[in-house]
Scaffold this motif. Structure first.
Motif, short mmCIF file in Angstrom:
data_model
loop_
_atom_site.label_atom_id
_atom_site.label_comp_id
_atom_site.label_asym_id
_atom_site.label_seq_id
_atom_site.Cartn_x
_atom_site.Cartn_y
_atom_site.Cartn_z
N GLN A 1 1.28 2.03 5.76
CA GLN A 1 0.78 1.16 6.83
C GLN A 1 1.54 -0.16 6.81
O GLN A 1 1.70 -0.80 7.83
N ASP B 1 0.83 -1.20 0.00
CA ASP B 1 0.00 0.00 0.00
C ASP B 1 0.87 1.25 0.00
O ASP B 1 1.99 1.23 0.51
N ASP C 1 0.22 4.02 1.65
CA ASP C 1 0.05 4.88 2.82
C ASP C 1 1.01 4.57 3.98
O ASP C 1 0.82 5.08 5.08
N ARG D 1 -2.23 4.94 9.26
CA ARG D 1 -1.87 5.65 8.04
C ARG D 1 -0.89 6.79 8.28
O ARG D 1 -1.03 7.51 9.25
N ARG E 1 1.01 -3.48 12.05
CA ARG E 1 0.47 -2.57 11.03
C ARG E 1 0.24 -1.21 11.65
O ARG E 1 -0.53 -1.07 12.58
MG MG Z 1 -4.27 1.83 4.42
#
Ligand code: MG
Ligand code: UDP
Length: 295
Positions: A98, A94, A96, A200, A197
């Motif tokens: 994360q 991803d 972002d 963001r 995780r």
């Molecule tokens: Mg995300």
């Protein structure tokens, strides 16, 4: 020939994080010592994601950009990126931040060990609401009960896929793509790596609850025909009940007479035909389930 790694990054309105993402991702890729390409897929962003991506491409020859004509959703964006990846292994991540790019080193280690798909499994869901965590838990419970392939929970698209597994994945051309199910479906030795995780880096999640709900339906209808069979079973139950009820009415009329003429036969016919219709719908559904979806 030396090995090439492809990184595929779907991005929808991610302009605030892309610069930082690219820097961290490139750092990690350079540290691997292998040749690499980073393919960004702009999924019809309405902010200046396209501008930022084109700037990155001018600065860095390792960057490729795919621009989709509108917002198609992450699954389609990913598929477009994977179609163009030429690496011996591809990494999906991803934009972002994360998913920590640094985990790629662990992915590569397991890939060298012979695993075809190495995926991150988040150990906690920091920054996510109680509703999202609970609904995700139940969704996986239901999905795995209904589906033949075991779809791992708490894992997203963040993973490494070997060339042969990717080729298998790309041979599946359904328009309705539930990628998490497809990764599991193709088989091959798979290995999970736990990771934390993070929330963001900036911006907000692109997944509303409505979108998540539709995504959940997609997963279930793509990987299970149990809901389809439900109609057949309901039909069988309804028509069996109609028979029992009919038998009861027969006895009652015999013993007590028939106080409301027409009622027993009417209700019986309604129930019985309802049952027959449900069974027929179930049969049609079964045949529909065997028609391959076309692109
Ligand atoms: Mg995300
Ligand atoms: N994304 C996309 N198209 C969409 C929605 C999301 O390409 O229609 C991308 C997004 O830019 C991000 C990744 O998919 O790189 C994951 O999205 P998001 O962070 O919103 O999902 P979450 O992490 O909340 O599950």
């Amino acid at each position: 020939m030396s090995e090439l790694l492809s990184v595929v990054v779907p991005a929808y309105n991610e302009s605030p994080v892309l610069g930082e993402f690219h820097q961290r991702m490139s750092g990690v890729m350079q540290a691997t010592g292998l040749a690499y390409e980073i393919i960004y897929v702009d999924d019809g962003s309405t902010d200046d994601t396209a501008v930022v991506l084109n700037y990155l491409r001018e600065q860095d020859p390792a960057v490729a950009v795919i621009e989709l004509s509108r917002n198609f959703g992450k699954e389609v964006a990913l598929s477009a990126g994977l179609d163009h990846a030429v690496g011996d292994a591809v990494i999906i991540i991803d934009a972002d931040l994360q998913d920590p790019p640094e985990l790629v080193h662990d992915f590569l280690r397991e890939w060298r060990e012979g695993y075809d798909i190495v995926y991150g499994r988040r150990t906690d869901r920091e920054g996510e609401s109680w509703l999202k965590v609970t609904s995700a838990k139940w969704f996986y419970r239901v999905l795995n009960r209904l589906s033949d392939v075991e779809i791992p929970r708490d894992s997203g698209d963040f993973r490494l896929i070997s060339r042969r597994a990717l080729d298998a994945l790309l041979s599946l051309r359904e328009t309705h793509r539930y990628m998490k199910g497809l990764y599991a479906w193709v088989g091959f030795p798979q290995k999970q790596i736990p990771y934390l995780r993070r929330p963001r880096a900036s911006g907000t999640t692109k997944w509303s609850y409505w979108r998540l709900w539709n995504f959940a339906l997609e997963g279930i209808t793509s990987f299970s025909d149990v809901p389809l069979k439900l109609s057949t079973y309901l039909g069988v139950i309804t028509s069996s009940l109609a028979f029992l009820y009919g038998f009861y009415f027969l006895l009652r009329t015999w013993i007590l007479g028939n106080p409301v003429p027409g009622y027993p036969s009417l209700i019986l016919i309604v129930l019985f035909l309802g049952g027959v219709q449900l069974i027929c719908l179930g049969i049609i559904g079964e045949y529909l389930a065997h028609i391959p979806t076309q692109k």
